[in-house]
Write a protein that holds these residues in place. Structure first.
Motif, short mmCIF file in Angstrom:
data_model
loop_
_atom_site.label_atom_id
_atom_site.label_comp_id
_atom_site.label_asym_id
_atom_site.label_seq_id
_atom_site.Cartn_x
_atom_site.Cartn_y
_atom_site.Cartn_z
N ILE A 1 -7.87 2.23 11.78
CA ILE A 1 -6.14 2.78 11.50
C ILE A 1 -5.33 1.12 11.85
O ILE A 1 -5.69 1.02 13.11
N VAL A 2 -4.07 1.03 10.98
CA VAL A 2 -3.96 -0.33 11.54
C VAL A 2 -2.58 -0.09 11.29
O VAL A 2 -1.59 0.57 10.33
N ARG A 3 -1.44 -1.31 12.14
CA ARG A 3 -0.06 -1.48 12.51
C ARG A 3 0.41 0.15 12.30
O ARG A 3 1.64 0.53 11.44
N SER B 1 -6.43 -1.09 15.23
CA SER B 1 -5.41 -2.95 15.15
C SER B 1 -3.93 -2.68 14.87
O SER B 1 -3.21 -1.99 13.91
N ASN B 2 -3.31 -3.26 15.85
CA ASN B 2 -2.32 -3.36 16.04
C ASN B 2 -1.28 -2.56 15.85
O ASN B 2 -0.17 -1.48 14.96
N SER B 3 -1.61 -1.71 16.73
CA SER B 3 -1.09 -0.23 16.69
C SER B 3 -0.94 -0.07 17.62
O SER B 3 -1.64 -0.06 18.96
N ASN B 4 0.61 1.13 18.07
CA ASN B 4 1.37 1.56 19.17
C ASN B 4 1.97 2.76 19.74
O ASN B 4 2.04 3.33 18.86
N TRP C 1 -4.82 -5.17 20.04
CA TRP C 1 -4.15 -6.09 19.73
C TRP C 1 -3.02 -4.32 19.39
O TRP C 1 -2.03 -4.30 19.30
N SER C 2 -3.70 -3.23 20.79
CA SER C 2 -2.63 -2.16 20.61
C SER C 2 -2.25 -1.58 21.47
O SER C 2 -3.63 -1.36 22.81
N HIS C 3 -0.77 -1.10 21.97
CA HIS C 3 -0.13 -1.16 23.13
C HIS C 3 0.13 0.41 23.39
O HIS C 3 0.77 1.10 21.92
N GLY C 4 0.00 1.17 24.91
CA GLY C 4 0.71 2.41 25.16
C GLY C 4 -0.07 3.13 24.53
O GLY C 4 0.33 4.50 23.93
N MET C 5 -2.08 3.77 24.18
CA MET C 5 -2.40 4.53 23.49
C MET C 5 -3.31 5.37 24.88
O MET C 5 -3.38 4.81 25.64
N LYS C 6 -2.51 6.75 23.97
CA LYS C 6 -3.14 7.46 25.45
C LYS C 6 -4.43 8.69 24.69
O LYS C 6 -4.07 8.77 23.41
#
Length: 300
Positions: A5-7, A33-36, A57-62
């Motif tokens: 999964i990208v962006r 990748s690069n997924s928030n 480089w993925s932020h705020g993942m739960k």
């Protein structure tokens, strides 16, 4: 990776089983990748020869109610604010491997600390568990409006809860340790204080032992205002030609005596005494008594 999964932003992935077949540890069952700010609930991500989950480089993942398994259960590169909670399973290493990979929380997740692998000095993993308390009195009646105040081992306030009419606090999170660069700072033992007016109860609390505890109990009682009966057994009011003296006292109280200490210089230096017997005797050996006269004050 079987799923790459990208962006992607604000994705919601629920009730899936993804099984990777790769034997390369650099592959994964699912890769972001690069997924928030995405939410994964009730999923299984498994790869026997590779990684269960990879974050780049993925932020705020739960990840909630997730089974992640592989050579590495999860590998995070440059990804911040990851929350993994209520794990179904964590099998394989938990690896953070890039500078700036911080504020990653594992809440109510059981796994051996040996699986943690933080490869860069500033990598940060925070281990937390659930906590909830019940407060009653000596008659067994629930106490509403009681305060439960919690301090970590350094004396820093962690949280303050108030009981409802049923005597229960709300559920909160309590920190076991913060791991920065593979060095863990444990917050236990906590000091847990409950009070309602002058009625109080307190105890120490070890999160590593308890993990998630939704039934910590306090029984409030009026403060003990009666001083214990303290007898100095040794030394007596005498002259000793010794530089090492075993100070011994007996402390008797209607409740258990918690601690005793003494001073020879009006409190400038205090010496903690040890209850080393099944009786009410407390001892401390002072090996540096210089010549001169001393006045001993004992407190219990």
């Amino acid at each position: 990776s079987p799923i790459n999964i990208v962006r992607s932003y604000y994705a919601n992935i629920t009730n899936n089983t993804v099984i990777g077949t790769s034997t390369s540890v650099s592959d994964s069952a699912i890769k972001f990748s690069n997924s928030n700010d995405s939410l994964m609930i009730n999923n299984t991500f498994v790869c026997g020869g590779c990684e269960g989950v990879e974050l780049q480089w993925s932020h705020g993942m739960k990840f909630i109610n997730t089974n992640m398994s592989g050579k590495r259960a999860i590998r995070s590169t440059g990804s911040n604010n990851t929350l993994v909670m209520d794990c179904i399973g964590v099998t394989g290493n938990v690896t953070l491997n890039s500078a700036g990979t911080v504020d990653n929380v594992f809440l109510n997740c059981s796994y051996n600390v040996s699986l943690e692998n933080l490869l860069v000095a500033d990598n940060e993993l925070i281990r937390k568990w659930y906590y909830k308390a019940y407060v009653n009195n000596t008659a067994g009646v629930a106490i509403g409006g009681a305060d439960v105040v919690v301090y970590n081992k350094s004396g820093d306030l962690q949280f303050n809860l108030t009981t409802g009419s049923d005597g229960w606090t709300n559920r909160t999170n309590i920190t076991e340790y913060i791991n920065i660069g593979d060095t863990r700072d444990y917050y236990s033992n906590y000091t847990m204080n409950a009070s309602n007016g002058s009625d109080r109860d307190s105890h120490f609390y070890n999160v590593t032992v308890e993990e998630s505890n939704l039934s910590d109990r306090f029984t409030l009682s009026p403060p003990d205002v009666t001083n214990p009966n303290v007898t100095i057994n040794y030394p007596s009011n005498d002259t000793y030609g010794l530089s090492s003296i075993n100070f011994n006292v007996t402390a008797i109280d209607e409740d258990l005596v918690d601690s005793c200490w003494y001073t020879l210089n009006s409190g400038v230096t205090n010496y903690t005494m040890i209850n080393s017997t099944i009786n009410d005797d407390y001892n401390h050996t002072n090996t540096s008594i210089g010549d001169g006269g001393y006045w001993m004050n004992v407190y219990c």
